[in-house]
Every structure is written in C-alpha cells, then in structure tokens.
Design a protein around this motif. Sequence first.
Motif, PDB file in Angstrom:
ATOM      1  N   ILE A  10       0.884  -1.162   0.000  1.00 25.59           N
ATOM      2  CA  ILE A  10       0.000   0.000   0.000  1.00 25.59           C
ATOM      3  C   ILE A  10       0.920   1.210   0.000  1.00 25.59           C
ATOM      4  O   ILE A  10       1.629   1.479   0.974  1.00 25.59           O
ATOM      5  CB  ILE A  10      -0.933  -0.001   1.228  1.00 25.59           C
ATOM      6  CG1 ILE A  10      -1.834  -1.234   1.170  1.00 25.59           C
ATOM      7  CG2 ILE A  10      -1.733   1.290   1.294  1.00 25.59           C
ATOM      8  CD1 ILE A  10      -2.678  -1.438   2.392  1.00 25.59           C
ATOM      9  N   TRP A  13      -1.436   5.838   2.327  1.00 22.44           N
ATOM     10  CA  TRP A  13      -2.672   5.811   3.115  1.00 22.44           C
ATOM     11  C   TRP A  13      -3.240   7.218   3.032  1.00 22.44           C
ATOM     12  O   TRP A  13      -2.557   8.196   3.322  1.00 22.44           O
ATOM     13  CB  TRP A  13      -2.381   5.444   4.569  1.00 22.44           C
ATOM     14  CG  TRP A  13      -2.020   4.000   4.745  1.00 22.44           C
ATOM     15  CD1 TRP A  13      -0.779   3.458   4.724  1.00 22.44           C
ATOM     16  CD2 TRP A  13      -2.927   2.913   4.967  1.00 22.44           C
ATOM     17  NE1 TRP A  13      -0.857   2.102   4.914  1.00 22.44           N
ATOM     18  CE2 TRP A  13      -2.151   1.743   5.073  1.00 22.44           C
ATOM     19  CE3 TRP A  13      -4.314   2.825   5.091  1.00 22.44           C
ATOM     20  CZ2 TRP A  13      -2.717   0.497   5.302  1.00 22.44           C
ATOM     21  CZ3 TRP A  13      -4.873   1.584   5.330  1.00 22.44           C
ATOM     22  CH2 TRP A  13      -4.078   0.436   5.420  1.00 22.44           C
ATOM     23  N   SER A  16      -6.410  10.185   7.245  1.00 22.05           N
ATOM     24  CA  SER A  16      -6.272   9.495   8.530  1.00 22.05           C
ATOM     25  C   SER A  16      -6.650   8.018   8.442  1.00 22.05           C
ATOM     26  O   SER A  16      -6.860   7.371   9.469  1.00 22.05           O
ATOM     27  CB  SER A  16      -7.143  10.186   9.576  1.00 22.05           C
ATOM     28  OG  SER A  16      -8.514  10.053   9.226  1.00 22.05           O
ATOM     29  N   SER A  17      -6.710   7.451   7.229  1.00 28.30           N
ATOM     30  CA  SER A  17      -7.233   6.092   7.061  1.00 28.30           C
ATOM     31  C   SER A  17      -6.475   5.042   7.876  1.00 28.30           C
ATOM     32  O   SER A  17      -7.099   4.160   8.468  1.00 28.30           O
ATOM     33  CB  SER A  17      -7.274   5.701   5.584  1.00 28.30           C
ATOM     34  OG  SER A  17      -5.985   5.802   5.005  1.00 28.30           O
ATOM     35  N   LEU A  18      -5.155   5.109   7.934  1.00 25.54           N
ATOM     36  CA  LEU A  18      -4.395   4.117   8.699  1.00 25.54           C
ATOM     37  C   LEU A  18      -4.708   4.238  10.186  1.00 25.54           C
ATOM     38  O   LEU A  18      -4.968   3.238  10.857  1.00 25.54           O
ATOM     39  CB  LEU A  18      -2.897   4.276   8.456  1.00 25.54           C
ATOM     40  CG  LEU A  18      -1.991   3.301   9.205  1.00 25.54           C
ATOM     41  CD1 LEU A  18      -2.358   1.855   8.906  1.00 25.54           C
ATOM     42  CD2 LEU A  18      -0.536   3.571   8.873  1.00 25.54           C
ATOM     43  N   ASN A  19      -4.720   5.451  10.705  1.00 22.14           N
ATOM     44  CA  ASN A  19      -5.059   5.648  12.121  1.00 22.14           C
ATOM     45  C   ASN A  19      -6.496   5.237  12.402  1.00 22.14           C
ATOM     46  O   ASN A  19      -6.793   4.676  13.455  1.00 22.14           O
ATOM     47  CB  ASN A  19      -4.827   7.097  12.542  1.00 22.14           C
ATOM     48  CG  ASN A  19      -3.352   7.420  12.618  1.00 22.14           C
ATOM     49  OD1 ASN A  19      -2.527   6.557  12.895  1.00 22.14           O
ATOM     50  ND2 ASN A  19      -3.009   8.672  12.367  1.00 22.14           N
ATOM     51  N   ARG A  22      -6.642   1.521  12.732  1.00 26.01           N
ATOM     52  CA  ARG A  22      -6.031   1.102  13.994  1.00 26.01           C
ATOM     53  C   ARG A  22      -6.977   1.273  15.181  1.00 26.01           C
ATOM     54  O   ARG A  22      -6.800   0.626  16.205  1.00 26.01           O
ATOM     55  CB  ARG A  22      -4.753   1.891  14.238  1.00 26.01           C
ATOM     56  CG  ARG A  22      -3.631   1.467  13.316  1.00 26.01           C
ATOM     57  CD  ARG A  22      -2.401   2.292  13.537  1.00 26.01           C
ATOM     58  NE  ARG A  22      -1.288   1.790  12.743  1.00 26.01           N
ATOM     59  CZ  ARG A  22      -0.222   2.494  12.437  1.00 26.01           C
ATOM     60  NH1 ARG A  22      -0.100   3.734  12.852  1.00 26.01           N
ATOM     61  NH2 ARG A  22       0.737   1.961  11.710  1.00 26.01           N
ATOM     62  N   LEU A  36      -8.020  -6.307   2.615  1.00 24.23           N
ATOM     63  CA  LEU A  36      -6.935  -5.544   1.993  1.00 24.23           C
ATOM     64  C   LEU A  36      -5.903  -6.476   1.366  1.00 24.23           C
ATOM     65  O   LEU A  36      -5.413  -6.220   0.268  1.00 24.23           O
ATOM     66  CB  LEU A  36      -6.262  -4.635   3.012  1.00 24.23           C
ATOM     67  CG  LEU A  36      -7.011  -3.370   3.380  1.00 24.23           C
ATOM     68  CD1 LEU A  36      -6.336  -2.674   4.558  1.00 24.23           C
ATOM     69  CD2 LEU A  36      -7.111  -2.420   2.188  1.00 24.23           C
ATOM     70  N   GLN A  40      -4.576  -6.611  -2.421  1.00 23.21           N
ATOM     71  CA  GLN A  40      -3.148  -6.524  -2.725  1.00 23.21           C
ATOM     72  C   GLN A  40      -2.693  -7.657  -3.631  1.00 23.21           C
ATOM     73  O   GLN A  40      -1.762  -7.499  -4.414  1.00 23.21           O
ATOM     74  CB  GLN A  40      -2.322  -6.565  -1.439  1.00 23.21           C
ATOM     75  CG  GLN A  40      -2.384  -5.296  -0.630  1.00 23.21           C
ATOM     76  CD  GLN A  40      -1.614  -5.442   0.659  1.00 23.21           C
ATOM     77  OE1 GLN A  40      -1.982  -6.218   1.528  1.00 23.21           O
ATOM     78  NE2 GLN A  40      -0.541  -4.702   0.775  1.00 23.21           N
TER      79      GLN A  40
END
Length: 52
Positions: A10, A13, A16-19, A22, A36, A40
């Motif tokens: 990836i 990101w 704020s998509s990764l946060n 999480r 995901l 991938q």
Amino acid sequence: MDDSEEDKPIAVWMASSLNDIREFPEEVRREAGFKLRQVQRGEQPSDFKYMQ
C-alpha cells in the motif's frame, strides 16, 4: 508463493485512514486486513461493491 500471489504494498494511506483502521475493534481490523490482503494480491473480496 508465486509472483501472482505476491502482496502489492500500500503506497499511500489517504488522510487518517491508517489511524482510523487502527482504532477499529480487533475483529473488524482482522476482517479489514484480510480484505486488503485480497486486494493486494489482485483478488476480489467476496462482498465487494463497485463504486459509483
């Protein structure tokens, strides 16, 4: 694992998509991670919908 099954990283990101991911509950994070990984590898998750 052959080249067709190799995970594509990836690259970016968005915002704020990764946060955001999480902060999901653990079971939801696992499901999102599984989906995901399918993307991938060039696969389509069984429950995907086309964006309009």
